[in-house]
Design an enzyme around this catalytic site. Sequence first.
Site: not given
Ligand code: DX5
Ligand code: ZN
Length: 214
Positions: A36, A38, A136, A170
């Site tokens: 991930d 960001m 998502m 996800d």
């Molecule tokens: C959120 C991320 C996810 C996150 C998933 O923005 O893209 O990949 O890390 O974590 P969990 O499984 O804890 O929701």
């Molecule tokens: Zn993610």
Amino acid sequence: MPKKILIATSTLGIDYGRLNEHMKELEPVADWFHVDIMDGNFVPNLSIGPMVVERMETEKPLDCHLMALRPHLYLEALAKAGAYSITIHAEASLHLSNDVDKIRALGCRAAVSISPGTPIEKIAKVLPKLDMVLVMSVEPGFGGQKFMPEVLEKVRWLRAHYPNLDIQVDGGINDETAPLAVEAGANVLVVGSYLVKAADPGEALKRLKRAAGL
Ligand code: DX5
Ligand code: ZN
């Protein structure tokens, strides 16, 4: 023939102070590592960039989820850092089709993600040339959020129209929600806190797989 279900274990919650050691521990519960990334703009959180991806030492494919505005700026660096797959957000790309082509030209698998409020129409034009769509199931930005079952309608539509596409879900995946995602047609499950924060990730994965009938 239904597609094999893959577990993409998220690196968001790992201990970056002992990055490779922790990743080694998680390898048995990861078909892919879901990395991930960001930018603090597209999402209200900052994580890591290509320099850290480059330091990841693992045999498992790196599935890079780029939550960044103007993703084209980072594609080359990510490919060089070892990305197997690069996912960009439909809401963040200025020229989605060009960006998808660029990912391909760099030798990576190309994927596009849609946030919970984004309809499939937004990616209609690029869909035929994608390896994977990421639907998502939480608002991107943070781990540990609650799964939004309403996004499964998009997964169902995609699976019905694109039987060979990899469809990834996800956010908030655990032993209660994984069965719902699989039933809707998802075949790549991103799992973050449920595995990474588990006292025994191996047991947690077994529980999840049993619940989803895998
Ligand atoms: C959120 C991320 C996810 C996150 C998933 O923005 O893209 O990949 O890390 O974590 P969990 O499984 O804890 O929701
Ligand atoms: Zn993610």
